[in-house]
Enzyme design. Structure first.
Site, short mmCIF file in Angstrom:
data_model
loop_
_atom_site.label_atom_id
_atom_site.label_comp_id
_atom_site.label_asym_id
_atom_site.label_seq_id
_atom_site.Cartn_x
_atom_site.Cartn_y
_atom_site.Cartn_z
N ASN A 99 -80.57 -37.52 80.77
CA ASN A 99 -80.40 -38.35 79.20
C ASN A 99 -80.00 -39.97 79.61
O ASN A 99 -78.73 -40.24 80.00
CB ASN A 99 -79.13 -37.65 78.15
N TRP A 100 -80.67 -40.79 79.60
CA TRP A 100 -80.47 -42.09 80.07
C TRP A 100 -79.81 -42.55 78.91
O TRP A 100 -79.38 -43.65 78.88
CB TRP A 100 -81.68 -43.14 79.70
N LYS A 101 -79.94 -42.26 77.36
CA LYS A 101 -78.92 -42.55 76.05
C LYS A 101 -79.51 -43.67 75.97
O LYS A 101 -81.41 -44.29 76.21
CB LYS A 101 -77.53 -42.54 76.65
N GLU A 125 -72.68 -28.83 75.48
CA GLU A 125 -71.77 -30.21 76.07
C GLU A 125 -70.50 -30.28 75.31
O GLU A 125 -70.87 -30.50 74.71
CB GLU A 125 -72.89 -31.21 75.92
N GLY A 183 -69.31 -38.27 79.33
CA GLY A 183 -68.73 -39.95 79.55
C GLY A 183 -67.29 -40.35 79.97
O GLY A 183 -66.98 -41.11 80.32
N SER A 207 -70.48 -34.91 82.39
CA SER A 207 -69.70 -35.58 83.80
C SER A 207 -70.17 -34.78 84.69
O SER A 207 -69.51 -34.17 85.73
CB SER A 207 -68.56 -35.67 83.73
N GLY A 221 -76.06 -37.80 82.26
CA GLY A 221 -75.94 -38.64 81.61
C GLY A 221 -76.14 -39.40 82.45
O GLY A 221 -77.06 -39.73 83.33
N GLY A 222 -74.38 -40.41 82.43
CA GLY A 222 -74.31 -41.77 83.72
C GLY A 222 -74.67 -41.26 85.21
O GLY A 222 -75.72 -42.32 85.69
P1 13P Z 1 -72.48 -38.01 81.07
O1 13P Z 1 -72.99 -37.68 82.55
O2 13P Z 1 -72.47 -39.18 80.87
O3 13P Z 1 -70.76 -37.46 81.25
O4 13P Z 1 -73.37 -37.84 80.06
C1 13P Z 1 -73.35 -36.41 79.29
C2 13P Z 1 -74.75 -36.01 78.18
O5 13P Z 1 -73.94 -36.65 77.08
C3 13P Z 1 -76.32 -36.05 78.32
O6 13P Z 1 -76.11 -35.37 77.28
#
Ligand code: 13P
Length: 253
Positions: free
Chosen positions: A9-11, A166, A172, A212, A233-234
């Protein structure tokens, strides 16, 4: 045996050039599509560019959609518009959208139904806040979110739904839920599916953990019986890290 998923998920990250560079670096290094569903959920404006270059072993997803077919909803994108880009998946109900954009259990359900109607596979996000966990409300929150998100989703359609657990406090923050804790929540969700549908639907549905996830934690998470992959995410923003996550997921399922 459920096929694992690694979904990035690149946001709100990556320009078109950065995204294309990423795609060129990963496409021929991902596990075969019969072993893993590797997915990148990217900003809407570059979805078509990525779909064109996704190759055999990568699929592209969106991060949100509107529940209506069309109309006066400035700035929004419909399921039909997503369909024309060629994406296969769409994230629905991410906690950031619940928190910042008034996403509710009701709109999540409307979006899930609309996505399925338009042949998009929803990745439905659920998860508790830190306060809810500390007050021992995790299961209550999961039961409410899952039950309402899936209202009126048929037995045929549930096969096309992916659920992502999640916990909000792990997103994050660098705080990963322990793999045992994450597995317990995913098991609880699987049991809910058993109650709402049947044993065989519960056996088939894929449940991801997100929060995370990194190349350091993926192995332990994947080893858990009820975790079928990660929503990342990250750690999905870097090409080498994404490739590693995908390969480790296949090795450790
Ligand atoms: P992170 O992996 O950056 O914590 O983000 C998780 C997330 O929200 C994936 O949708």
């Amino acid at each position: 045996m459920r096929k694992p998923i690694i979904a990035g998920n690149w946001k709100m990250n990556k320009t078109r050039d950065e995204a294309l560079q990423f795609i060129y670096s990963v496409v021929d290094k991902l596990p075969a599509k019969d072993k893993l569903d590797s997915i990148i959920c990217a900003p809407a404006i570059i979805l078509r560019d990525l779909v064109k270059r996704q190759g055999d072993n990568l699929r592209i997803g969106a991060q949100n959609m509107h529940q209506n077919d069309s109309g006066a909803f400035t700035g929004e994108i419909s399921a039909s518009m997503l369909q024309t880009t060629g994406v296969e998946y769409v994230i629905i109900g991410h906690s950031e959208r619940r928190q910042y954009y008034n996403e509710t259990d009701f709109t999540v359900n409307q979006k899930v139904l609309k996505a399925l109607e338009k042949n998009l596979k929803p990745i439905v996000c659920v998860g508790e806040s830190l306060q809810e966990r500390e007050e021992n409300l995790t299961n209550n929150v999961l039961e409410r979110q899952v039950t309402l998100a899936l209202e009126n989703v048929s037995k045929e359609d549930i096969d096309n739904v992916v659920i992502a657990y999640e916990p909000i406090w792990a997103i994050g923050t660098g705080k990963v839920a322990s793999s045992v804790m994450a597995n317990e929540a995913c098991e609880y969700i699987r049991n809910l599916i058993k109650k709402l549908y049947s044993d065989s639907e519960a056996e088939k549905i894929r449940i991801l953990y997100g929060g995370s996830v990194s190349t350091k934690t993926i192995e332990e998470l994947m080893a858990q019986p009820n975790i079928d992959g990660g929503l990342v995410g990250g750690a999905s923003l870097d090409a080498d890290s994404f490739i590693k996550l995908c390969n480790e997921a296949v090795e450790n399922i």
